[in-house]
Design a protein around this motif. Structure first.
Motif, PDB file in Angstrom:
ATOM      1  N   ILE A  25       4.754  26.959  56.667  1.00  0.00           N
ATOM      2  CA  ILE A  25       4.929  26.649  55.252  1.00  0.00           C
ATOM      3  C   ILE A  25       6.403  26.792  54.936  1.00  0.00           C
ATOM      4  O   ILE A  25       6.872  27.814  54.462  1.00  0.00           O
ATOM      5  N   PRO A  26       7.201  25.779  55.247  1.00  0.00           N
ATOM      6  CA  PRO A  26       8.644  25.895  55.125  1.00  0.00           C
ATOM      7  C   PRO A  26       9.125  26.035  53.713  1.00  0.00           C
ATOM      8  O   PRO A  26      10.207  26.521  53.469  1.00  0.00           O
ATOM      9  N   ASN A  27       8.349  25.596  52.757  1.00  0.00           N
ATOM     10  CA  ASN A  27       8.798  25.647  51.373  1.00  0.00           C
ATOM     11  C   ASN A  27       8.412  26.942  50.682  1.00  0.00           C
ATOM     12  O   ASN A  27       8.638  27.139  49.505  1.00  0.00           O
ATOM     13  N   GLU A  28       7.770  27.834  51.442  1.00  0.00           N
ATOM     14  CA  GLU A  28       7.369  29.119  50.879  1.00  0.00           C
ATOM     15  C   GLU A  28       8.596  29.902  50.467  1.00  0.00           C
ATOM     16  O   GLU A  28       9.574  30.012  51.217  1.00  0.00           O
ATOM     17  N   PRO A  29       8.611  30.503  49.235  1.00  0.00           N
ATOM     18  CA  PRO A  29       9.777  31.245  48.811  1.00  0.00           C
ATOM     19  C   PRO A  29      10.104  32.358  49.788  1.00  0.00           C
ATOM     20  O   PRO A  29       9.241  33.084  50.238  1.00  0.00           O
ATOM     21  N   LYS A  30      11.363  32.472  50.166  1.00  0.00           N
ATOM     22  CA  LYS A  30      11.770  33.501  51.106  1.00  0.00           C
ATOM     23  C   LYS A  30      11.771  34.856  50.411  1.00  0.00           C
ATOM     24  O   LYS A  30      12.201  34.999  49.281  1.00  0.00           O
ATOM     25  N   ALA A  31      11.302  35.853  51.169  1.00  0.00           N
ATOM     26  CA  ALA A  31      11.265  37.197  50.619  1.00  0.00           C
ATOM     27  C   ALA A  31      12.681  37.682  50.387  1.00  0.00           C
ATOM     28  O   ALA A  31      13.593  37.389  51.155  1.00  0.00           O
ATOM     29  N   SER A  32      12.869  38.426  49.318  1.00  0.00           N
ATOM     30  CA  SER A  32      14.181  38.987  49.035  1.00  0.00           C
ATOM     31  C   SER A  32      13.981  40.385  48.476  1.00  0.00           C
ATOM     32  O   SER A  32      12.953  40.675  47.864  1.00  0.00           O
ATOM     33  N   PRO A  33      14.961  41.274  48.692  1.00  0.00           N
ATOM     34  CA  PRO A  33      14.833  42.634  48.159  1.00  0.00           C
ATOM     35  C   PRO A  33      14.616  42.642  46.650  1.00  0.00           C
ATOM     36  O   PRO A  33      13.847  43.444  46.131  1.00  0.00           O
ATOM     37  N   GLY A  34      15.291  41.726  45.941  1.00  0.00           N
ATOM     38  CA  GLY A  34      15.147  41.690  44.485  1.00  0.00           C
ATOM     39  C   GLY A  34      13.747  41.335  44.053  1.00  0.00           C
ATOM     40  O   GLY A  34      13.188  41.953  43.143  1.00  0.00           O
ATOM     41  N   ARG A  35      13.148  40.322  44.707  1.00  0.00           N
ATOM     42  CA  ARG A  35      11.801  39.895  44.348  1.00  0.00           C
ATOM     43  C   ARG A  35      10.789  40.999  44.664  1.00  0.00           C
ATOM     44  O   ARG A  35       9.868  41.266  43.895  1.00  0.00           O
ATOM     45  N   THR A  36      10.948  41.638  45.821  1.00  0.00           N
ATOM     46  CA  THR A  36      10.041  42.723  46.205  1.00  0.00           C
ATOM     47  C   THR A  36      10.160  43.889  45.241  1.00  0.00           C
ATOM     48  O   THR A  36       9.149  44.470  44.817  1.00  0.00           O
ATOM     49  N   LEU A  37      11.384  44.232  44.888  1.00  0.00           N
ATOM     50  CA  LEU A  37      11.608  45.342  43.959  1.00  0.00           C
ATOM     51  C   LEU A  37      10.986  45.045  42.601  1.00  0.00           C
ATOM     52  O   LEU A  37      10.362  45.928  41.988  1.00  0.00           O
ATOM     53  N   ASP A  38      11.133  43.814  42.123  1.00  0.00           N
ATOM     54  CA  ASP A  38      10.561  43.438  40.831  1.00  0.00           C
ATOM     55  C   ASP A  38       9.034  43.507  40.849  1.00  0.00           C
ATOM     56  O   ASP A  38       8.406  43.716  39.809  1.00  0.00           O
ATOM     57  N   SER A  39       8.424  43.293  42.008  1.00  0.00           N
ATOM     58  CA  SER A  39       6.971  43.363  42.109  1.00  0.00           C
ATOM     59  C   SER A  39       6.469  44.803  42.090  1.00  0.00           C
ATOM     60  O   SER A  39       5.396  45.090  41.564  1.00  0.00           O
ATOM     61  N   VAL A  40       7.265  45.695  42.665  1.00  0.00           N
ATOM     62  CA  VAL A  40       6.823  47.079  42.839  1.00  0.00           C
ATOM     63  C   VAL A  40       7.246  47.989  41.683  1.00  0.00           C
ATOM     64  O   VAL A  40       6.493  48.884  41.277  1.00  0.00           O
ATOM     65  N   MET A  41       8.425  47.759  41.137  1.00  0.00           N
ATOM     66  CA  MET A  41       8.999  48.718  40.201  1.00  0.00           C
ATOM     67  C   MET A  41       8.213  48.936  38.905  1.00  0.00           C
ATOM     68  O   MET A  41       8.183  50.064  38.393  1.00  0.00           O
ATOM     69  N   PRO A  42       7.564  47.901  38.309  1.00  0.00           N
ATOM     70  CA  PRO A  42       6.769  48.209  37.118  1.00  0.00           C
ATOM     71  C   PRO A  42       5.686  49.247  37.387  1.00  0.00           C
ATOM     72  O   PRO A  42       5.413  50.117  36.545  1.00  0.00           O
ATOM     73  N   ILE A  43       5.083  49.191  38.581  1.00  0.00           N
ATOM     74  CA  ILE A  43       4.055  50.160  38.946  1.00  0.00           C
ATOM     75  C   ILE A  43       4.679  51.533  39.168  1.00  0.00           C
ATOM     76  O   ILE A  43       4.182  52.546  38.668  1.00  0.00           O
ATOM     77  N   VAL A  44       5.787  51.558  39.912  1.00  0.00           N
ATOM     78  CA  VAL A  44       6.468  52.824  40.172  1.00  0.00           C
ATOM     79  C   VAL A  44       6.944  53.459  38.874  1.00  0.00           C
ATOM     80  O   VAL A  44       6.787  54.668  38.652  1.00  0.00           O
TER      81      VAL A  44
END
Length: 215
Positions: A6-25
């Protein structure tokens, strides 16, 4: 192409991962040490920051950003004013169920949500989009995603009643991410198979790869 990817899949980035986790944290930490109001405020502010970051990255927020921010602020204020975990999380669960109902309604009305926006993520050619198989696929996917919203809403309600708030957030996240990935992959492969009857259509994977090479 020898193997599917799936070449068009958005590449993981520290910013995106952090934004997913930080509201919970933020919620868990602030709620535990300072109370519900601080937890709600912290989670709300980071969620708004995440939405703005997605907009700046050009992701699919666009014109919905103002409404999303208003929703996050309103939900946060209601949670703080009522000082109720059940109300705060109940709004989110109820919103998810309403989204599911709205998706199903669009499909039953003959104008499925997926059909209106799928081509923005996958560059289907106009002849493919005009084929009846594309419409059938979009209807089924829209209904399926709508039903998935109901299933996850029921799961959230059950989980919220069975555990603490911290446990609810952590378990929902740990279970939700892999479950969502599996459902996404199932939908992806279903759409690819359903469109095989369209003359000239080869594969969604090929379309994504070609779009990725043009970047």
């Amino acid at each position: 192409m020898t193997e599917h990817s799936i070449p068009n899949e958005p590449k993981a980035s520290p910013g995106r991962t952090l934004d997913s986790v930080m509201p919970i944290v933020a919620f868990v930490a602030l709620n535990r040490f300072f109370g519900l109001a601080w937890g709600v405020a912290g989670a709300t502010l980071w969620s708004i920051k995440a939405a703005v970051s997605r907009y700046r990255r050009g992701e699919a927020v666009g014109k919905y950003l103002p409404g999303l921010v208003i929703y996050l602020v309103a939900r946060g204020l209601i949670g703080i004013i009522t000082d109720s975990e059940a109300v705060y999380f109940g709004i989110g669960i109820g919103t998810k169920a309403l989204i599911g109902a709205a998706l199903i309604v669009t499909a039953l009305a003959g104008n499925p949500f997926i059909e209106r926006f799928l081509h923005q993520a996958i560059p289907f050619e106009q002849p493919t989009r005009d084929h009846p198989a594309y419409h059938r696929m979009a209807v089924r996917l829209t209904v399926g995603i709508g039903l998935w919203q109901f299933v996850t809403s029921a799961w959230d309600i059950w989980l919220f009643r069975q555990t603490s708030v911290d446990g609810y957030l952590l378990i929902r996240t740990l279970v939700g991410w892999p479950a969502a990935m599996i459902v996404t992959l199932v939908a992806f492969f279903y759409a690819n198979r359903a469109l095989k009857v369209v003359p000239g259509f080869t594969s969604i994977f090929d379309l994504l790869e070609e779009a990725d090479e043009k970047r």
